[in-house]
Scaffold this motif. Structure first.
Motif, PDB file in Angstrom:
ATOM      1  N   GLU A  68      -2.538  13.022   0.181  1.00 35.19           N
ATOM      2  CA  GLU A  68      -3.967  13.010   0.477  1.00 35.19           C
ATOM      3  C   GLU A  68      -4.780  13.044  -0.812  1.00 35.19           C
ATOM      4  OE1 GLU A  68      -3.916  15.210   4.870  1.00 35.19           O
ATOM      5  OE2 GLU A  68      -4.541  16.322   3.082  1.00 35.19           O
ATOM      6  N   GLU A  69      -4.348  13.830  -1.782  1.00 40.39           N
ATOM      7  CA  GLU A  69      -5.060  13.887  -3.057  1.00 40.39           C
ATOM      8  C   GLU A  69      -4.987  12.554  -3.796  1.00 40.39           C
ATOM      9  OE1 GLU A  69      -5.185  16.656  -7.115  1.00 40.39           O
ATOM     10  OE2 GLU A  69      -4.189  17.391  -5.292  1.00 40.39           O
ATOM     11  N   LEU A  70      -3.920  11.806  -3.583  1.00 39.66           N
ATOM     12  CA  LEU A  70      -3.763  10.494  -4.219  1.00 39.66           C
ATOM     13  C   LEU A  70      -4.503   9.393  -3.460  1.00 39.66           C
ATOM     14  CD1 LEU A  70       0.030  10.650  -5.162  1.00 39.66           C
ATOM     15  CD2 LEU A  70      -1.926  10.788  -6.729  1.00 39.66           C
ATOM     16  N   GLY A  71      -5.146   9.736  -2.347  1.00 37.87           N
ATOM     17  CA  GLY A  71      -5.944   8.762  -1.603  1.00 37.87           C
ATOM     18  C   GLY A  71      -5.205   8.038  -0.502  1.00 37.87           C
ATOM     19  N   GLY A  72      -4.037   8.525  -0.113  1.00 36.88           N
ATOM     20  CA  GLY A  72      -3.269   7.853   0.912  1.00 36.88           C
ATOM     21  C   GLY A  72      -3.908   7.873   2.283  1.00 36.88           C
ATOM     22  N   ASN A  73      -4.847   8.808   2.515  1.00 33.51           N
ATOM     23  CA  ASN A  73      -5.511   8.922   3.825  1.00 33.51           C
ATOM     24  C   ASN A  73      -6.942   8.416   3.793  1.00 33.51           C
ATOM     25  OD1 ASN A  73      -6.529  10.973   2.203  1.00 33.51           O
ATOM     26  ND2 ASN A  73      -6.819  12.386   3.918  1.00 33.51           N
ATOM     27  N   SER A  74      -7.258   7.549   2.853  1.00 31.80           N
ATOM     28  CA  SER A  74      -8.651   7.114   2.698  1.00 31.80           C
ATOM     29  C   SER A  74      -9.116   6.190   3.810  1.00 31.80           C
ATOM     30  CB  SER A  74      -8.829   6.405   1.347  1.00 31.80           C
ATOM     31  OG  SER A  74      -7.950   5.290   1.245  1.00 31.80           O
ATOM     32  N   GLU A  75      -8.205   5.464   4.456  1.00 31.32           N
ATOM     33  CA  GLU A  75      -8.577   4.544   5.530  1.00 31.32           C
ATOM     34  C   GLU A  75      -8.376   5.207   6.894  1.00 31.32           C
ATOM     35  OE1 GLU A  75      -9.892   1.625   5.102  1.00 31.32           O
ATOM     36  OE2 GLU A  75      -9.663   1.526   2.912  1.00 31.32           O
ATOM     37  N   ARG A 113       0.857  -1.188   0.000  1.00 31.35           N
ATOM     38  CA  ARG A 113       0.000   0.000   0.000  1.00 31.35           C
ATOM     39  C   ARG A 113       0.891   1.237   0.000  1.00 31.35           C
ATOM     40  NH1 ARG A 113      -2.890   0.149   4.899  1.00 31.35           N
ATOM     41  NH2 ARG A 113      -4.360   1.537   3.877  1.00 31.35           N
ATOM     42  N   ASP A 114       1.361   1.586  -1.167  1.00 25.73           N
ATOM     43  CA  ASP A 114       2.374   2.634  -1.284  1.00 25.73           C
ATOM     44  C   ASP A 114       1.855   3.999  -0.862  1.00 25.73           C
ATOM     45  OD1 ASP A 114       4.475   0.994  -2.275  1.00 25.73           O
ATOM     46  OD2 ASP A 114       3.552   1.025  -4.259  1.00 25.73           O
ATOM     47  N   TYR A 115       0.695   4.411  -1.370  1.00 29.44           N
ATOM     48  CA  TYR A 115       0.207   5.761  -1.079  1.00 29.44           C
ATOM     49  C   TYR A 115      -0.128   5.926   0.405  1.00 29.44           C
ATOM     50  CZ  TYR A 115      -0.062   6.566  -6.106  1.00 29.44           C
ATOM     51  OH  TYR A 115       0.250   6.715  -7.435  1.00 29.44           O
ATOM     52  N   ALA A 116      -0.665   4.878   1.029  1.00 32.01           N
ATOM     53  CA  ALA A 116      -0.934   4.947   2.465  1.00 32.01           C
ATOM     54  C   ALA A 116       0.376   5.065   3.239  1.00 32.01           C
ATOM     55  CB  ALA A 116      -1.706   3.708   2.916  1.00 32.01           C
ATOM     56  N   ARG A 117       1.389   4.331   2.809  1.00 27.76           N
ATOM     57  CA  ARG A 117       2.707   4.422   3.453  1.00 27.76           C
ATOM     58  C   ARG A 117       3.271   5.829   3.305  1.00 27.76           C
ATOM     59  NH1 ARG A 117       7.277   0.315   3.742  1.00 27.76           N
ATOM     60  NH2 ARG A 117       9.110   1.543   4.318  1.00 27.76           N
ATOM     61  N   ALA A 175      10.643  26.377   6.621  1.00 26.08           N
ATOM     62  CA  ALA A 175      10.552  26.078   5.192  1.00 26.08           C
ATOM     63  C   ALA A 175      10.529  24.570   4.952  1.00 26.08           C
ATOM     64  CB  ALA A 175      11.726  26.718   4.453  1.00 26.08           C
ATOM     65  N   GLU A 176      11.311  23.832   5.734  1.00 26.54           N
ATOM     66  CA  GLU A 176      11.292  22.375   5.605  1.00 26.54           C
ATOM     67  C   GLU A 176       9.918  21.812   5.968  1.00 26.54           C
ATOM     68  OE1 GLU A 176      15.485  20.433   6.489  1.00 26.54           O
ATOM     69  OE2 GLU A 176      14.949  21.833   8.091  1.00 26.54           O
ATOM     70  N   SER A 177       9.330  22.345   7.024  1.00 24.25           N
ATOM     71  CA  SER A 177       8.005  21.897   7.444  1.00 24.25           C
ATOM     72  C   SER A 177       6.962  22.170   6.360  1.00 24.25           C
ATOM     73  CB  SER A 177       7.614  22.594   8.746  1.00 24.25           C
ATOM     74  OG  SER A 177       6.307  22.240   9.136  1.00 24.25           O
ATOM     75  N   MET A 178       7.044  23.322   5.725  1.00 20.55           N
ATOM     76  CA  MET A 178       6.086  23.659   4.663  1.00 20.55           C
ATOM     77  C   MET A 178       6.268  22.767   3.442  1.00 20.55           C
ATOM     78  SD  MET A 178       3.976  25.838   5.724  1.00 20.55           S
ATOM     79  CE  MET A 178       3.205  26.282   4.163  1.00 20.55           C
ATOM     80  N   ASN A 179       7.495  22.399   3.148  1.00 26.29           N
ATOM     81  CA  ASN A 179       7.731  21.484   2.031  1.00 26.29           C
ATOM     82  C   ASN A 179       7.090  20.120   2.313  1.00 26.29           C
ATOM     83  OD1 ASN A 179       9.961  19.202   0.999  1.00 26.29           O
ATOM     84  ND2 ASN A 179       9.400  20.720  -0.537  1.00 26.29           N
ATOM     85  N   GLU A 180       7.282  19.604   3.533  1.00 26.58           N
ATOM     86  CA  GLU A 180       6.681  18.325   3.882  1.00 26.58           C
ATOM     87  C   GLU A 180       5.157  18.426   3.928  1.00 26.58           C
ATOM     88  OE1 GLU A 180       8.445  15.871   3.743  1.00 26.58           O
ATOM     89  OE2 GLU A 180      10.409  16.111   4.699  1.00 26.58           O
ATOM     90  N   PHE A 181       4.643  19.594   4.312  1.00 30.77           N
ATOM     91  CA  PHE A 181       3.194  19.804   4.321  1.00 30.77           C
ATOM     92  C   PHE A 181       2.618  19.655   2.918  1.00 30.77           C
ATOM     93  CE2 PHE A 181      -0.141  23.088   3.591  1.00 30.77           C
ATOM     94  CZ  PHE A 181      -1.176  22.456   4.251  1.00 30.77           C
ATOM     95  N   HIS A 182       3.300  20.190   1.925  1.00 28.01           N
ATOM     96  CA  HIS A 182       2.803  20.060   0.553  1.00 28.01           C
ATOM     97  C   HIS A 182       2.947  18.635   0.036  1.00 28.01           C
ATOM     98  CE1 HIS A 182       2.964  24.495   0.692  1.00 28.01           C
ATOM     99  NE2 HIS A 182       2.028  24.422  -0.228  1.00 28.01           N
ATOM    100  N   HIS A 183       3.982  17.928   0.459  1.00 26.40           N
ATOM    101  CA  HIS A 183       4.049  16.499   0.143  1.00 26.40           C
ATOM    102  C   HIS A 183       2.830  15.781   0.702  1.00 26.40           C
ATOM    103  CE1 HIS A 183       8.764  16.506  -0.158  1.00 26.40           C
ATOM    104  NE2 HIS A 183       8.181  17.280  -1.069  1.00 26.40           N
ATOM    105  N   LEU A 184       2.447  16.146   1.924  1.00 22.70           N
ATOM    106  CA  LEU A 184       1.286  15.524   2.562  1.00 22.70           C
ATOM    107  C   LEU A 184       0.010  15.817   1.774  1.00 22.70           C
ATOM    108  CD1 LEU A 184       0.110  13.980   4.986  1.00 22.70           C
ATOM    109  CD2 LEU A 184      -0.046  16.167   6.188  1.00 22.70           C
ATOM    110  N   LEU A 185      -0.156  17.045   1.308  1.00 26.91           N
ATOM    111  CA  LEU A 185      -1.329  17.387   0.497  1.00 26.91           C
ATOM    112  C   LEU A 185      -1.390  16.534  -0.767  1.00 26.91           C
ATOM    113  CD1 LEU A 185      -1.395  21.311   0.676  1.00 26.91           C
ATOM    114  CD2 LEU A 185      -2.788  19.683   1.976  1.00 26.91           C
ATOM    115  N   ILE A 186      -0.251  16.287  -1.360  1.00 28.03           N
ATOM    116  CA  ILE A 186      -0.197  15.464  -2.572  1.00 28.03           C
ATOM    117  C   ILE A 186      -0.640  14.038  -2.264  1.00 28.03           C
ATOM    118  CG2 ILE A 186       1.356  14.449  -4.289  1.00 28.03           C
ATOM    119  CD1 ILE A 186       3.024  17.071  -4.054  1.00 28.03           C
TER     120      ILE A 186
END
Length: 316
Positions: free
Chosen positions: A165-172, A109-113, A152-163
């Motif tokens: 979530e959009e790919l469905g990694g947080n669906s469960e 489960r790559d996107y969830a990981r 700035a590092e935190s904001m970069n990781e935040f945008h990774h997280l948004l990506i």
């Protein structure tokens, strides 16, 4: 009638005796089941090994777009201070332990990981900023550049997280719970570690970022063909193409501002960019382990005359 499985030695025991001696019968059944469990675990281990071999072949088949990558991990020697050796050995052990858990829970489960990784990845920078603010409030130290870079590092990781979530990694819900519970726990660990030894905290973050880089790099090699056919998420387009990239430049302390501008034509490009971001985090965390070595890339003291001229030309 009893519904026990064929061949079970407990079939001959009357059901009322099992009920009366429940505390004894349950451990006995578990003990009798151990050989079957061991055979099943061996079969699963064999299957996992076959999957790993297939993934290795797949990794070599796709020509992934190479990046500079994170710096090589510094091998410990007898000349190192024993405290440094102890800190780094503990960090490596803890990182390997966490990776083993993630491999067990998110093998297929790559996107969830990735969602769990990116939720946790933001935490240490928030923890570092919290401690630095506390020290500044008490008048013990003032490290504005460190606070700026970590934000700035935190904001970069935040945008990774948004990506993710959009790919469905947080669906469960279980993935959301695990990620957020782990993040809260990790925050207090990171705060305590940073207060005890900033060098140790930065090295642990370097280990985590190094794992993130290798995880995304492997994902690209295995799934590159499919990723090229998929569109880039809107969150990635907005971050890498449409937003002000001041903070994007800020966390990359080994580069001059505006020297890296990723493209976002498809999902493959997105994961290449995320992987390369993790490499930049790793470089910054490695540099932070040397005291007073970090300056904001936008600070005039940290830029050469050539960088200044280039920046002025871009502004024109």
């Amino acid at each position: 009638m009893s519904s026990s499985s064929p061949g079970n030695p407990l079939d001959s025991i009357p059901i009322f005796l099992l009920a009366i001696h429940f505390p004894v019968s349950v451990p006995l059944q578990l003990w009798l089941a151990l050989p079957h469990r061991r055979r099943r675990f061996r079969a699963e281990a064999t299957q996992r090994e076959k999957v790993r071999q297939e993934e290795t072949v797949a990794e070599e088949s796709f020509p992934v777009r190479e990046a500079e990558g994170p710096p090589e991990a510094v091998a410990l020697t007898d000349d190192d201070d024993w405290v440094v050796r102890l800190e780094q050995s503990f960090n490596i052990f803890l990182t390997d332990f966490i990776i083993a858990i993630l491999d067990l829970l998110y093998r297929d489960r790559d996107y969830a990981r990735f969602f769990v990784l990116e939720t946790i990845a933001r935490v240490p920078y928030f923890a570092f900023i919290s401690v630095l603010h506390l020290y500044e409030t008490f008048g013990w130290s003032r490290k504005a550049d460190y606070i700026k870079v970590h934000f700035a590092e935190s904001m970069n990781e935040f945008h990774h997280l948004l990506i993710m979530e959009e790919l469905g990694g947080n669906s469960e819900w279980i993935d959301r719970f695990l990620a957020r519970f782990s993040a809260v726990f990790y925050y207090f660990i990171a705060v305590g570690m940073y207060m005890l030894s900033p060098r140790m905290a930065y090295h642990f973050s370097e280990c985590v970022e190094r794992h993130a880089y290798s995880t995304y790099d492997k994902f690209l090699k295995v799934n590159g063909d499919q990723l090229l056919k998929l569109p880039a998420p809107e969150a990635a387009i907005n971050y890498y193409m449409n937003e002000d990239l001041y903070l994007f430049d800020e966390f990359q302390t080994s580069r001059a501002p505006s020297s890296r501008r990723p493209k976002v034509d498809n999902l493959y490009d997105v994961f290449v960019n995320i992987r390369d971001d993790e490499a930049e985090h790793c470089k910054t965390m490695a540099a932070c382990q040397t005291p007073e070595s970090i300056r904001s890339p936008h600070s005039t003291e940290s830029r050469t005359e050539t960088d200044v001229k280039k920046s002025l030309a871009n502004e024109d």
